[in-house]
Design an enzyme around this catalytic site. Structure first.
Site, PDB file in Angstrom:
ATOM      1  N   ASP A 143      35.781  35.209  81.401  1.00 20.23           N
ATOM      2  CA  ASP A 143      36.821  35.945  81.546  1.00 20.23           C
ATOM      3  C   ASP A 143      37.506  36.593  80.314  1.00 20.23           C
ATOM      4  O   ASP A 143      36.895  36.132  79.272  1.00 20.23           O
ATOM      5  CB  ASP A 143      37.873  34.830  82.258  1.00 20.23           C
ATOM      6  CG  ASP A 143      39.377  35.348  82.056  1.00 20.23           C
ATOM      7  OD1 ASP A 143      39.538  36.238  82.718  1.00 20.23           O
ATOM      8  OD2 ASP A 143      40.242  34.636  81.552  1.00 20.23           O
ATOM      9  N   ASP A 145      41.117  38.100  79.485  1.00 21.36           N
ATOM     10  CA  ASP A 145      42.384  37.620  78.881  1.00 21.36           C
ATOM     11  C   ASP A 145      42.368  36.012  78.872  1.00 21.36           C
ATOM     12  O   ASP A 145      42.135  35.430  79.921  1.00 21.36           O
ATOM     13  CB  ASP A 145      43.404  38.119  79.903  1.00 21.36           C
ATOM     14  CG  ASP A 145      43.762  39.258  79.654  1.00 21.36           C
ATOM     15  OD1 ASP A 145      42.983  40.062  79.695  1.00 21.36           O
ATOM     16  OD2 ASP A 145      45.042  39.938  79.283  1.00 21.36           O
TER      17      ASP A 145
END
Ligand code: IMP
Ligand code: MG
Length: 463
Positions: A143, A145
């Site tokens: 991922d 953020d």
């Protein structure tokens, strides 16, 4: 089970057996996955999902307990976060064999206490680092953020993490950032967000073959890019013989099979929910509509006026409800993801299940040899969807990602090369520490700077 043992003051003697029991339940559940008879685990937890690998939970618990002495505690039980760490550890250990695991853990502890350092040769590539078979996942998806960089920030300077990603690529592992952030095929927007990482790769002179193993999937599963030999991202062609959409037509949920009408119906419903929620809850927020997503974001770009977690979760759950009700309760007919991003809420067409599955299919890597690392695993999060198709690691910040990668590299038999000689400026190049104050730089920093609005991709002037 752990609570009972804690109250009875018997964790010290029964803790490891309890974890072994979980391990047995999981093995049994895996064996029965295709059988109509529910497993014992399924009877206890009807919503239980798929385990893509066995989980050596006893070993993980023992290694973690050796280090953190959980079972010596008299007043504080084993916490949720500690369970998360133990499960993460077991998931990583599942890629390795038992002897290596035990050796690696004694090494990690020695290394942490002695502060041993890595030696880098002048060209930035490590002397003596042997590149052989990598005993670990073949595909690691990350991922963006809060996993590689803080929420809303960019991958600017994090030499430790950059070095670990570089080491994985050098050892033949495919590395992919699978992020909800979508800016269509505006390559420079994605490059802006991971500029520090790309600079690091360039300074380390990653070879074209190694660059080829680095991917970025934007908008969950909508825009696939790859790193070229010049350290710039390039869109992977969608159509044609080597096109990723063409290659994934056989996957039911692939964007190759979405209709424009379904996409726009889904976004219309999401937009109506978001706009209504902003007005009804009186939120200091604005609604954004993009080609494949709808967002509820803070009013002023760049200034993080906080929207409460409760309001964001409410928006997400309202969106789930509205989407479920579409087409007389059949749903929108497309994979989607409504999630709380921490400072914002989004409804995306597509999700990380599809993103990771496309990468697996495109690269020919099975779920058992993949790993997804992310921070959003509540049912209002967007990494949650990846669990269906890949083993997952739940971290809560980039520091934990670094710890996980350090452990993966250890277990794969790669010596720690985290620290550098000289003064690393965070770009991978070895530089001298400046001996004077750089007034030009100070002037530049104190003036208004152009920054990218991470929601829309627009450049904004910030003071
Ligand atoms: P991730 O954690 O890497 O998946 O990124 C999620 C964050 O990306 C969100 O919280 C937003 O701040 C940002 N973002 C930017 N554009 C989009 C979009 O189109 N959909 C969802 N998130 C977006
Ligand atoms: Mg995240």
């Amino acid at each position: 089970m752990l609570q009972h043992s804690f109250v009875l003051d018997s964790l010290e003697t029964t803790g490891a057996d309890t974890f072994e029991h979980f391990e047995t339940l999981i093995d049994e559940h895996r064996e029965r996955q295709d059988s109509p008879q529910p497993s014992r685990l399924q009877q206890l937890v009807p919503t239980i999902g798929t385990f893509h690998t066995p989980l050596p939970l006893r070993d993980a618990f023992e290694a973690y307990n050796d280090k953190h002495k959980l079972t010596k505690r008299k007043h504080i039980q084993i916490s949720f976060n500690e369970l998360r760490h133990i499960l993460n550890l077991a998931q990583i250990m599942a890629f390795s064999d038992r002897r290596k695991i035990l050796r690696a853990f004694s090494d990690i502890q020695d290394d942490e206490s002695s502060g041993s350092s890595e030696k880098c040769s002048q060209d930035g590539r490590n002397d003596g680092e042997t590149i052989g078979t990598f005993h670990g996942p073949q595909l690691i998806s990350f991922d963006g953020d809060q996993t590689l960089y803080s929420d809303g920030a960019n991958f600017e300077s994090n030499p430790k993490l950059a070095h670990q990603l570089y080491t994985l690529l050098r050892h033949g592992v495919a590395v992919a950032i699978v992020t909800a952030a979508g800016y269509e095929y505006n390559v420079e927007k994605y490059e802006y967000r991971i500029s520090g990482l790309l600079r690091y790769f360039e300074n380390k002179q990653l070879t074209p073959e190694e660059c080829n193993r680095f991917y970025l999937f934007g908008g969950e599963c909508n825009y696939l890019l790859r790193l070229g030999p010049d350290y710039r991202l390039v869109p992977v062609p969608e159509e044609g013989p080597s096109g990723w959409l063409t290659a994934t037509q056989s996957l039911k949920d692939s964007p190759a099979n979405w209709s424009e009408q379904d996409i726009s119906n889904l976004l219309d419903s999401a937009m109506a929910t978001v706009e209504y929620t902003i007005s009804e809850l009186n939120l200091k927020a604005r609604a954004i509509r993009k080609k494949r997503s709808v967002g509820l974001v803070p009013l002023e770009p760049g200034k993080q006026t906080e929207i409460s977690r409760e309001s964001l979760d409410e928006t997400v759950l309202r969106s789930h409800e509205a989407l479920r009700k579409m087409r007389n309760g059949e749903g929108p007919g497309l994979p989607y993801c409504a999630f709380n991003g921490g400072t914002d809420a989004w409804v995306d067409v597509g999700n990380k299940r599809v993103g990771v599955q496309i990468l697996q299919s495109y690269l020919g890597i099975t779920p058992e040899r993949s790993l997804h690392i992310g921070d959003q695993f509540l049912n209002t999060g967007n990494d949650y969807a990846a669990r269906d198709v890949s083993p997952c690691i739940w971290i809560i910040n980039p520091q934990e990602t670094t710890y996980i990668l350090k452990t993966i590299l250890r277990l794969a038999g790669i010596a720690p090369h985290d620290k550098m000689d000289g003064h690393d400026d965070g770009t991978g190049a070895l530089t001298k520490r400046p001996s004077h104050i750089d007034f030009d730089e100070m002037e530049r920093r104190s003036q208004a700077v152009q920054k990218m609005d991470v929601y829309t991709g627009k450049m904004v002037t910030m003071t």
